[in-house]
Design a protein around this motif. Structure first.
Motif, PDB file in Angstrom:
ATOM      1  N   GLU A  71      -1.420   9.137   4.583  1.00 24.03           N
ATOM      2  CA  GLU A  71      -2.593   8.129   4.298  1.00 24.03           C
ATOM      3  C   GLU A  71      -2.104   6.765   3.855  1.00 24.03           C
ATOM      4  O   GLU A  71      -1.259   6.580   3.242  1.00 24.03           O
ATOM      5  CB  GLU A  71      -3.478   9.124   3.139  1.00 24.03           C
ATOM      6  N   SER A  72      -3.232   5.891   3.982  1.00 26.90           N
ATOM      7  CA  SER A  72      -2.853   4.583   3.707  1.00 26.90           C
ATOM      8  C   SER A  72      -3.189   4.404   2.204  1.00 26.90           C
ATOM      9  O   SER A  72      -4.088   4.788   1.572  1.00 26.90           O
ATOM     10  CB  SER A  72      -3.623   3.641   4.480  1.00 26.90           C
ATOM     11  N   TRP A  73      -2.514   3.316   1.660  1.00 25.12           N
ATOM     12  CA  TRP A  73      -2.577   2.852   0.375  1.00 25.12           C
ATOM     13  C   TRP A  73      -3.087   1.431   0.245  1.00 25.12           C
ATOM     14  O   TRP A  73      -2.703   0.653   1.056  1.00 25.12           O
ATOM     15  CB  TRP A  73      -1.367   2.942  -0.776  1.00 25.12           C
ATOM     16  N   PRO A  74      -4.160   1.173  -0.873  1.00 29.41           N
ATOM     17  CA  PRO A  74      -4.341  -0.406  -0.843  1.00 29.41           C
ATOM     18  C   PRO A  74      -3.265  -0.984  -1.491  1.00 29.41           C
ATOM     19  O   PRO A  74      -2.366  -0.466  -1.918  1.00 29.41           O
ATOM     20  CB  PRO A  74      -5.582  -0.310  -1.935  1.00 29.41           C
ATOM     21  N   ASP A  75      -3.204  -2.206  -1.226  1.00 24.01           N
ATOM     22  CA  ASP A  75      -2.265  -3.271  -1.998  1.00 24.01           C
ATOM     23  C   ASP A  75      -2.425  -3.176  -3.493  1.00 24.01           C
ATOM     24  O   ASP A  75      -1.506  -3.629  -4.174  1.00 24.01           O
ATOM     25  CB  ASP A  75      -2.027  -4.629  -1.140  1.00 24.01           C
ATOM     26  N   SER A  76      -3.620  -3.325  -3.637  1.00 24.39           N
ATOM     27  CA  SER A  76      -3.947  -3.269  -5.106  1.00 24.39           C
ATOM     28  C   SER A  76      -4.853  -1.963  -5.349  1.00 24.39           C
ATOM     29  O   SER A  76      -5.741  -1.832  -4.816  1.00 24.39           O
ATOM     30  CB  SER A  76      -4.588  -4.561  -5.413  1.00 24.39           C
ATOM     31  N   PHE A  77      -4.634  -1.653  -6.637  1.00 32.82           N
ATOM     32  CA  PHE A  77      -5.578  -0.327  -7.090  1.00 32.82           C
ATOM     33  C   PHE A  77      -5.757  -0.525  -8.571  1.00 32.82           C
ATOM     34  O   PHE A  77      -5.278   0.214  -9.407  1.00 32.82           O
ATOM     35  CB  PHE A  77      -5.010   1.017  -6.722  1.00 32.82           C
ATOM     36  N   PRO A  78      -6.453  -1.550  -8.989  1.00 31.17           N
ATOM     37  CA  PRO A  78      -6.350  -2.063 -10.610  1.00 31.17           C
ATOM     38  C   PRO A  78      -7.270  -0.918 -11.288  1.00 31.17           C
ATOM     39  O   PRO A  78      -8.066  -0.283 -10.711  1.00 31.17           O
ATOM     40  CB  PRO A  78      -7.113  -3.471 -10.524  1.00 31.17           C
ATOM     41  N   SER A  79      -6.650  -0.709 -12.496  1.00 33.48           N
ATOM     42  CA  SER A  79      -7.174   0.179 -13.474  1.00 33.48           C
ATOM     43  C   SER A  79      -8.613  -0.543 -14.261  1.00 33.48           C
ATOM     44  O   SER A  79      -8.263  -1.705 -14.742  1.00 33.48           O
ATOM     45  CB  SER A  79      -6.213   0.768 -14.589  1.00 33.48           C
ATOM     46  N   PRO A  80      -9.518   0.117 -14.686  1.00 31.03           N
ATOM     47  CA  PRO A  80     -10.525  -0.546 -15.362  1.00 31.03           C
ATOM     48  C   PRO A  80      -9.976  -0.659 -16.860  1.00 31.03           C
ATOM     49  O   PRO A  80     -10.805  -1.300 -17.582  1.00 31.03           O
ATOM     50  CB  PRO A  80     -11.776   0.396 -14.909  1.00 31.03           C
ATOM     51  N   PHE A  81      -8.972  -0.045 -17.310  1.00 32.29           N
ATOM     52  CA  PHE A  81      -8.655   0.220 -18.729  1.00 32.29           C
ATOM     53  C   PHE A  81      -7.523  -1.069 -18.796  1.00 32.29           C
ATOM     54  O   PHE A  81      -6.413  -1.125 -17.845  1.00 32.29           O
ATOM     55  CB  PHE A  81      -8.345   1.500 -18.838  1.00 32.29           C
ATOM     56  N   ARG A  82      -7.450  -1.170 -20.110  1.00 31.62           N
ATOM     57  CA  ARG A  82      -6.332  -1.951 -20.547  1.00 31.62           C
ATOM     58  C   ARG A  82      -6.171  -1.924 -22.051  1.00 31.62           C
ATOM     59  O   ARG A  82      -7.143  -1.871 -22.942  1.00 31.62           O
ATOM     60  CB  ARG A  82      -6.597  -3.598 -20.377  1.00 31.62           C
ATOM     61  N   ASP A  83      -4.978  -1.419 -22.441  1.00 30.85           N
ATOM     62  CA  ASP A  83      -5.003  -1.039 -23.888  1.00 30.85           C
ATOM     63  C   ASP A  83      -3.956  -1.951 -24.720  1.00 30.85           C
ATOM     64  O   ASP A  83      -2.985  -2.471 -24.154  1.00 30.85           O
ATOM     65  CB  ASP A  83      -4.443   0.353 -24.182  1.00 30.85           C
TER      66      ASP A  83
END
Length: 355
Positions: A71-83
């Motif tokens: 299956e294909s993956w996106p070049d970017s899969f950003p997380s909505p979180f940052r700690d």
């Protein structure tokens, strides 16, 4: 032919040659990382998991790589979180840095497991699995690191450059299974590494210790060192309860997980891999899928589970969001509330609910 497909086919002969070279049996005395007595999981040159399948053949690798179903993956899969973690936590706080890198804050200690900050999970900087999201904690935002636990030497778990940076900045206590100390010290001989065998225990503070436990996996850094360094899971004993952390494992016959409960009781928290599992015929011995991870949660009796090892580096055939979706389905089928087993994204924090 698409560019990515062309690159895959052009690179395949080199991949086959590398795999075949690593598959060749070494002669006694050739292990460059560890020399020690023969045991029930070490034959004098290579480590193994008793009763479990070992290496796949070069033909198996070719069948996977040429078999399609990726299956294909996106070049970017950003997380909505940052700690940006607090300096210290007296209770318990866990955050996923990314993929298999986890920060555990417990009893005033800051413990990093398998810290990987590299852009690629690869021995080279120009090829190999590339991040589709940045670390959920920036390196400069890490709190003072007291201990680093390394589960095994695959590049998505052991980033020696990150270990060297952590050593230079924090001088943490570094714990790793047998043989991995030599790999880490090759970067900087001054780095101090405590190595231990399965069932070895290392004290991290007066109230916190860690025990190395078996996992159904393997190890390699290049083409000729397969299974020459040991791999493990960890059981952390803390005032907030026991934490069972598995870097990589196949489910196997489930005995190693039932043994955790039988010997140590149900853990407060289990941190379990849920990704890199397709195709099953190839990955089953080394990577469990989400359904099997739910089974491990049940068999250990863990009060809470957190899923890692997904959504950052593309290693296998399943889609980027497939592990989280499969975990949700497995929990529903088992009648387990979804909040009891969360598939963490980079930067996402878990803390126990206060009564």
């Amino acid at each position: 032919m698409k560019r990515r497909t062309l690159v895959k086919y052009l690179a395949l002969p080199a991949l086959m040659a590398a795999w075949a070279a690593g598959y060749a049996r070494a002669r006694p005395g050739e292990n460059p990382y560890y020399q020690g007595p023969v045991s029930d999981h070490f034959d004098g040159v290579r480590f193994f998991t008793p009763g479990q399948p070992q290496d796949k053949s070069v033909l198996d690798l070719m069948r996977w790589q040429l078999g399609g179903g990726r299956e294909s993956w996106p070049d970017s899969f950003p997380s909505p979180f940052r700690d940006k973690p607090p300096a210290r936590v007296e209770g318990l706080r866990v955050v996923l840095v990314g993929h298999a890198s986890v920060l555990i804050q417990a009893a005033g200690l800051n413990i990093l497991v398998d810290p990987v900050f590299a852009e690629r999970a690869s021995p080279v900087s120009f090829a190999g699995p590339k991040r589709v999201n940045p670390p959920g904690i920036a390196f400069d935002d890490l709190p003072p690191i007291d201990a680093v636990l390394v589960t095994h030497n695959h590049y998505d778990h052991l980033d020696t450059a990150a270990i060297a940076r952590l050593w230079e900045r924090h001088r943490p206590r570094i714990v790793a299974p047998l043989g991995n100390g030599a790999i880490i010290k090759a970067v900087d001989p001054g780095i101090e590494v405590v190595t231990a065998d399965w069932d070895g225990t290392v004290a991290l503070s007066e109230g916190v210790s860690v025990r190395l436990l078996p996992a159904n996996h393997w190890s390699a850094r290049w083409t000729s060192d397969r299974r020459m360094a040991l791999w493990c899971a960890y059981l952390l004993t803390t005032p907030a309860g026991a934490i069972y952390h598995v870097g990589d494992t196949g489910y196997g016959d489930g005995a190693i997980f039932r043994d955790v409960r039988a010997r140590f009781g149900p853990p407060r928290l289990a941190i379990l891999p849920i990704g890199a599992y397709e195709p099953r015929w190839f990955m089953r011995p080394q990577h469990m899928n989400p359904e099997e991870a739910v089974r491990v949660m049940q068999e250990t009796g863990a009060e809470q589970a957190l899923g890692h090892h997904w959504g950052t580096f593309r290693l296998t055939n399943e889609g980027v969001e497939a592990p989280a979706q499969a975990l949700a389905a497995a929990l529903k089928a088992a009648g387990i509330a979804p909040e009891r087993f969360r598939a963490l994204r980079p930067g996402e924090v878990w803390e126990p609910v206060q009564a």
